[in-house]
Design a protein around this motif. Structure first.
Motif, PDB file in Angstrom:
ATOM      1  N   GLU A 113       0.831  -1.206   0.000  1.00 46.84           N
ATOM      2  CA  GLU A 113       0.000   0.000   0.000  1.00 46.84           C
ATOM      3  C   GLU A 113       0.863   1.253   0.000  1.00 46.84           C
ATOM      4  O   GLU A 113       0.573   2.228  -0.703  1.00 46.84           O
ATOM      5  CB  GLU A 113      -0.920  -0.010   1.207  1.00 46.84           C
ATOM      6  CG  GLU A 113      -1.911   1.154   1.238  1.00 46.84           C
ATOM      7  CD  GLU A 113      -2.824   1.085   2.450  1.00 46.84           C
ATOM      8  OE1 GLU A 113      -4.043   1.079   2.248  1.00 46.84           O
ATOM      9  OE2 GLU A 113      -2.315   1.042   3.588  1.00 46.84           O
ATOM     10  N   ARG A 120      -3.399  -2.109  -4.997  1.00 44.15           N
ATOM     11  CA  ARG A 120      -4.232  -3.193  -4.475  1.00 44.15           C
ATOM     12  C   ARG A 120      -5.422  -3.475  -5.384  1.00 44.15           C
ATOM     13  O   ARG A 120      -5.785  -4.628  -5.614  1.00 44.15           O
ATOM     14  CB  ARG A 120      -4.714  -2.808  -3.073  1.00 44.15           C
ATOM     15  CG  ARG A 120      -5.759  -3.735  -2.478  1.00 44.15           C
ATOM     16  CD  ARG A 120      -6.110  -3.293  -1.065  1.00 44.15           C
ATOM     17  NE  ARG A 120      -7.138  -4.138  -0.485  1.00 44.15           N
ATOM     18  CZ  ARG A 120      -8.349  -3.716  -0.157  1.00 44.15           C
ATOM     19  NH1 ARG A 120      -8.694  -2.451  -0.319  1.00 44.15           N
ATOM     20  NH2 ARG A 120      -9.227  -4.563   0.365  1.00 44.15           N
ATOM     21  N   TYR A 121      -6.020  -2.411  -5.929  1.00 46.44           N
ATOM     22  CA  TYR A 121      -7.245  -2.581  -6.707  1.00 46.44           C
ATOM     23  C   TYR A 121      -6.980  -3.193  -8.079  1.00 46.44           C
ATOM     24  O   TYR A 121      -7.910  -3.684  -8.720  1.00 46.44           O
ATOM     25  CB  TYR A 121      -7.961  -1.241  -6.839  1.00 46.44           C
ATOM     26  CG  TYR A 121      -8.199  -0.608  -5.489  1.00 46.44           C
ATOM     27  CD1 TYR A 121      -9.089  -1.177  -4.589  1.00 46.44           C
ATOM     28  CD2 TYR A 121      -7.494   0.527  -5.098  1.00 46.44           C
ATOM     29  CE1 TYR A 121      -9.292  -0.629  -3.336  1.00 46.44           C
ATOM     30  CE2 TYR A 121      -7.692   1.083  -3.847  1.00 46.44           C
ATOM     31  CZ  TYR A 121      -8.585   0.498  -2.969  1.00 46.44           C
ATOM     32  OH  TYR A 121      -8.772   1.041  -1.727  1.00 46.44           O
ATOM     33  N   ASP A 151     -17.304  -4.203  -3.411  1.00 48.30           N
ATOM     34  CA  ASP A 151     -16.337  -3.136  -3.097  1.00 48.30           C
ATOM     35  C   ASP A 151     -16.463  -2.718  -1.639  1.00 48.30           C
ATOM     36  O   ASP A 151     -15.462  -2.527  -0.935  1.00 48.30           O
ATOM     37  CB  ASP A 151     -16.578  -1.923  -3.995  1.00 48.30           C
ATOM     38  CG  ASP A 151     -15.863  -2.020  -5.326  1.00 48.30           C
ATOM     39  OD1 ASP A 151     -14.936  -2.844  -5.445  1.00 48.30           O
ATOM     40  OD2 ASP A 151     -16.236  -1.265  -6.247  1.00 48.30           O
ATOM     41  N   MET A 155     -13.630  -3.072   1.441  1.00 40.78           N
ATOM     42  CA  MET A 155     -13.027  -1.922   2.123  1.00 40.78           C
ATOM     43  C   MET A 155     -12.598  -2.288   3.537  1.00 40.78           C
ATOM     44  O   MET A 155     -11.671  -1.686   4.088  1.00 40.78           O
ATOM     45  CB  MET A 155     -14.021  -0.751   2.158  1.00 40.78           C
ATOM     46  CG  MET A 155     -14.173  -0.033   0.839  1.00 40.78           C
ATOM     47  SD  MET A 155     -15.419   1.292   0.931  1.00 40.78           S
ATOM     48  CE  MET A 155     -14.647   2.393   2.113  1.00 40.78           C
ATOM     49  N   THR A 158      -8.884  -2.978   3.743  1.00 39.81           N
ATOM     50  CA  THR A 158      -7.882  -1.974   3.375  1.00 39.81           C
ATOM     51  C   THR A 158      -6.742  -2.047   4.388  1.00 39.81           C
ATOM     52  O   THR A 158      -6.983  -1.945   5.603  1.00 39.81           O
ATOM     53  CB  THR A 158      -8.505  -0.576   3.376  1.00 39.81           C
ATOM     54  OG1 THR A 158      -9.619  -0.564   2.475  1.00 39.81           O
ATOM     55  CG2 THR A 158      -7.489   0.475   2.959  1.00 39.81           C
TER      56      THR A 158
END
Length: 201
Positions: A113, A120-121, A151, A155, A158
């Motif tokens: 990250e 990541r996406y 999505d 999250m 994350t």
């Protein structure tokens, strides 16, 4: 058409590079990891590392991809072991397993990250997880926006947020799982309910 087979020398180099990365991470930690150091440790040219992985985030995500194999195998066994679990049970099991996977790979994910915040996406694990979760959500609640809800659920994983919850807030992984259970129950409860007037489907 079948996918092209990886050349034997390229496959060997990939393993050497990933093994070298693991050794460096075990010895020196995450902060100082560089592709130059990895190339030296692996005994390959730095260009080989850059061509294969592009940047530090790409290298880290390749390690994460390797670690994901066990997670996917365990989930497949759960789905195929005896009676077929319901969509809600499969989704809960997947999300719980993902908590364990992310927790075990927290430092790797934080490093990735920091190296490429949006990487990541675009990573293979994220795309795979999104497709799997969206499919289970669509089974659980036909008619909802399963892609958006996938999505939303993802999250929770994350890296920065997950690490903050585990370290700064001191939350146990089970607390994260219980929160996800509530979301799954809510999705199941609204399945098939028409969206509010005026909302874009």
């Amino acid at each position: 058409m079948t996918a092209p087979t990886e050349r034997a020398d390229a496959a060997r180099n990939r393993l050497r590079i990933l093994d070298a990365t693991r050794r460096l991470l075990a010895a020196d930690g995450f902060a100082d990891l560089s592709l130059d150091a990895v190339a030296k440790e692996a005994g390959v040219g730095v260009g080989t590392v850059y061509r294969r992985f592009h940047n530090r985030a790409g290298l880290v995500y390749a390690l994460i991809e390797d670690n994901e194999t066990g997670f996917q195998a365990a989930f497949a066994r759960y789905c195929g072991d005896g009676a077929t679990p319901s969509p809600a049970d499969r989704l809960r099991a997947f999300l719980h397993g993902l908590v364990e996977l992310v927790d075990a790979n927290r430092e790797l994910l934080l490093l990735a990250e920091a190296s490429a915040p949006a990487g990541r996406y675009r990573s293979a694990p994220f795309r795979r997880h999104h497709e799997q979760i969206a499919g289970m959500v669509a089974e659980l609640a036909p008619g909802v926006d399963s892609a958006y809800l996938a999505d939303l659920l993802l999250m929770a994983y994350t890296p920065g947020l997950f690490d903050f919850q585990r370290t700064e807030r001191g939350w146990e992984a089970d607390r994260v799982k219980r929160g996800l259970d509530v979301l799954v129950a809510g999705i199941g409860a609204v399945g098939g309910v028409d969206p509010a007037p005026g909302l874009d489907r």
